[in-house]
Scaffold this motif. Structure first.
Motif, PDB file in Angstrom:
ATOM      1  N   SER A 230      52.829  88.428  37.185  1.00  0.00           N
ATOM      2  CA  SER A 230      53.661  87.195  37.070  1.00  0.00           C
ATOM      3  C   SER A 230      55.142  87.391  37.678  1.00  0.00           C
ATOM      4  O   SER A 230      55.518  88.753  37.533  1.00  0.00           O
ATOM      5  CB  SER A 230      53.901  87.101  35.580  1.00  0.00           C
ATOM      6  OG  SER A 230      55.051  86.153  35.285  1.00  0.00           O
ATOM      7  N   GLU A 231      55.699  86.617  38.439  1.00  0.00           N
ATOM      8  CA  GLU A 231      57.043  86.977  38.959  1.00  0.00           C
ATOM      9  C   GLU A 231      57.991  87.205  38.189  1.00  0.00           C
ATOM     10  O   GLU A 231      59.206  87.978  38.227  1.00  0.00           O
ATOM     11  CB  GLU A 231      57.325  85.627  39.795  1.00  0.00           C
ATOM     12  CG  GLU A 231      57.462  84.560  39.009  1.00  0.00           C
ATOM     13  CD  GLU A 231      57.963  83.286  40.189  1.00  0.00           C
ATOM     14  OE1 GLU A 231      58.434  82.391  39.508  1.00  0.00           O
ATOM     15  OE2 GLU A 231      57.962  83.696  41.324  1.00  0.00           O
ATOM     16  N   ASN A 232      57.772  86.944  36.588  1.00  0.00           N
ATOM     17  CA  ASN A 232      58.871  87.108  35.758  1.00  0.00           C
ATOM     18  C   ASN A 232      58.657  88.420  34.840  1.00  0.00           C
ATOM     19  O   ASN A 232      59.436  88.863  33.998  1.00  0.00           O
ATOM     20  CB  ASN A 232      59.043  85.981  34.722  1.00  0.00           C
ATOM     21  CG  ASN A 232      59.279  84.345  35.340  1.00  0.00           C
ATOM     22  OD1 ASN A 232      60.108  84.524  35.955  1.00  0.00           O
ATOM     23  ND2 ASN A 232      58.453  83.704  34.874  1.00  0.00           N
ATOM     24  N   ASP A 233      57.518  89.118  35.184  1.00  0.00           N
ATOM     25  CA  ASP A 233      57.298  90.396  34.450  1.00  0.00           C
ATOM     26  C   ASP A 233      57.792  91.538  35.523  1.00  0.00           C
ATOM     27  O   ASP A 233      57.092  91.920  36.617  1.00  0.00           O
ATOM     28  CB  ASP A 233      55.827  90.416  34.417  1.00  0.00           C
ATOM     29  CG  ASP A 233      55.195  91.738  33.517  1.00  0.00           C
ATOM     30  OD1 ASP A 233      56.251  92.413  33.228  1.00  0.00           O
ATOM     31  OD2 ASP A 233      54.233  91.834  33.228  1.00  0.00           O
ATOM     32  N   ASN A 234      58.942  92.386  35.193  1.00  0.00           N
ATOM     33  CA  ASN A 234      59.174  93.387  35.814  1.00  0.00           C
ATOM     34  C   ASN A 234      59.079  94.624  35.057  1.00  0.00           C
ATOM     35  O   ASN A 234      59.594  95.774  35.481  1.00  0.00           O
ATOM     36  CB  ASN A 234      60.923  93.240  36.089  1.00  0.00           C
ATOM     37  CG  ASN A 234      60.954  92.030  37.000  1.00  0.00           C
ATOM     38  OD1 ASN A 234      60.512  91.782  37.992  1.00  0.00           O
ATOM     39  ND2 ASN A 234      62.090  90.941  36.660  1.00  0.00           N
ATOM     40  N   SER A 235      58.369  94.622  34.200  1.00  0.00           N
ATOM     41  CA  SER A 235      58.059  95.919  33.386  1.00  0.00           C
ATOM     42  C   SER A 235      57.033  96.861  34.335  1.00  0.00           C
ATOM     43  O   SER A 235      56.714  96.400  35.374  1.00  0.00           O
ATOM     44  CB  SER A 235      57.125  95.535  32.206  1.00  0.00           C
ATOM     45  OG  SER A 235      55.763  95.115  32.621  1.00  0.00           O
TER      46      SER A 235
ATOM     47  N   GLU B 266      49.604  78.856  39.289  1.00  0.00           N
ATOM     48  CA  GLU B 266      50.918  79.350  39.772  1.00  0.00           C
ATOM     49  C   GLU B 266      50.920  80.325  40.785  1.00  0.00           C
ATOM     50  O   GLU B 266      51.427  80.472  41.622  1.00  0.00           O
ATOM     51  CB  GLU B 266      51.853  79.922  38.554  1.00  0.00           C
ATOM     52  CG  GLU B 266      53.198  80.326  38.797  1.00  0.00           C
ATOM     53  CD  GLU B 266      53.955  80.693  37.513  1.00  0.00           C
ATOM     54  OE1 GLU B 266      54.732  81.444  37.672  1.00  0.00           O
ATOM     55  OE2 GLU B 266      53.400  80.517  36.614  1.00  0.00           O
ATOM     56  N   GLU B 267      50.046  81.635  40.487  1.00  0.00           N
ATOM     57  CA  GLU B 267      49.554  82.473  41.362  1.00  0.00           C
ATOM     58  C   GLU B 267      49.025  81.938  42.716  1.00  0.00           C
ATOM     59  O   GLU B 267      49.166  82.552  43.599  1.00  0.00           O
ATOM     60  CB  GLU B 267      49.144  83.472  40.698  1.00  0.00           C
ATOM     61  CG  GLU B 267      49.175  85.086  41.541  1.00  0.00           C
ATOM     62  CD  GLU B 267      50.379  85.756  41.709  1.00  0.00           C
ATOM     63  OE1 GLU B 267      50.437  86.617  42.362  1.00  0.00           O
ATOM     64  OE2 GLU B 267      51.368  85.096  40.983  1.00  0.00           O
TER      65      GLU B 267
ATOM     66  N   LYS C 288      51.609  80.531  45.287  1.00  0.00           N
ATOM     67  CA  LYS C 288      52.418  81.710  45.886  1.00  0.00           C
ATOM     68  C   LYS C 288      51.423  82.620  46.807  1.00  0.00           C
ATOM     69  O   LYS C 288      51.962  82.617  48.022  1.00  0.00           O
ATOM     70  CB  LYS C 288      52.770  82.674  44.716  1.00  0.00           C
ATOM     71  CG  LYS C 288      53.644  83.702  45.403  1.00  0.00           C
ATOM     72  CD  LYS C 288      54.668  84.534  44.133  1.00  0.00           C
ATOM     73  CE  LYS C 288      53.448  85.328  43.317  1.00  0.00           C
ATOM     74  NZ  LYS C 288      54.102  86.254  42.395  1.00  0.00           N
TER      75      LYS C 288
END
Length: 227
Positions: free
Chosen positions: A106-111, A138-139, A142
């Motif tokens: 996910s583009e929002n998961d920077n973990s 969504e993916e 992209k």
């Protein structure tokens, strides 16, 4: 300069931890050893990717399918691989069908976990260790924009193209002005819904642009549409 021996450092750290609750211990270890844990996670991921690629080289790989961002807790990749093997009439002792359900990006998961999964997706795709991908909308959008997927019309039969005409998904326009069919809408495919693979969310199936084992891609789509 720290003149303590490793044994002394370990003894002092354990003494500190003994005075903390379990929750505090987890927080302490994470705060002070985050870089080390991240490095260990990265090493484990690299080793895992290397083992996968090496294993694929040693066996007769028939098809490599990745279920990206799926409902992994309810999806048994080994069972799906076995069922598909039976669907095509059985496979040889050294033949392998790989179904991987472990990648969630996910583009929002920077973990660290999110970054590791993104690294795995990019690495496996670059290594030509992916033939067919199932992925959420969504993916998919992209990846399609980045040119990850092939034109499905090159892999589906005329009968399949006609049968699934309402489910074909056009990709982004290419440099020469053509618009390829880059995916098949699998949201309502019986095996996707029965196994709750994507928890009712929209899902697309696509052949990778650099896929190596493509002979069974059309069969895998047909397998998913079994009733």
């Amino acid at each position: 300069m720290d003149d303590r021996t490793l044994k002394e450092i370990i003894r002092e750290e354990l003494k500190k931890l003994s005075k903390l609750s379990w929750g505090q211990r987890v927080g302490y270890v994470w705060d002070y050893y985050k870089p080390l844990l991240a490095a260990i996670l990265g090493i484990i991921m690299v080793i895992s990717i290397g083992v996968t690629i090496y294993r694929n080289l040693q066996l007769n790989q028939l098809l490599q399918v990745y279920f990206v961002n799926c409902n992994a807790l309810e999806v048994d990749g080994e069972q799906i691989a076995a069922e598909f093997g039976e669907y095509i009439g059985g496979i040889g002792d050294h033949d392998v069908i790989s179904i991987d359900t472990s990648i969630y990006v996910s583009e929002n998961d920077n973990s660290q976990y999110g970054v590791a999964n993104q690294m795995k997706l990019v690495t496996m795709a670059a290594a030509k260790a992916m033939d067919l991908m199932l992925v959420d909308e969504e993916e998919y959008l992209k990846l399609a924009e980045q040119g990850y997927f092939a034109d499905l019309s090159d892999y589906l039969s005329e009968e399949q193209l006609e049968e699934w005409s309402d489910l074909l998904v056009e990709g982004p326009e290419t440099e020469d002005g053509t618009i390829p069919i880059s995916a098949l809408d699998l949201t309502e495919a019986p095996l996707i819904t029965e196994k709750n693979v994507y928890a009712g969310n929209k899902v697309y199936g696509a052949v990778m642009a650099n896929a190596v084992h493509t002979d069974l891609c059309d069969d895998f789509f047909s397998y998913l549409f079994q009733k």
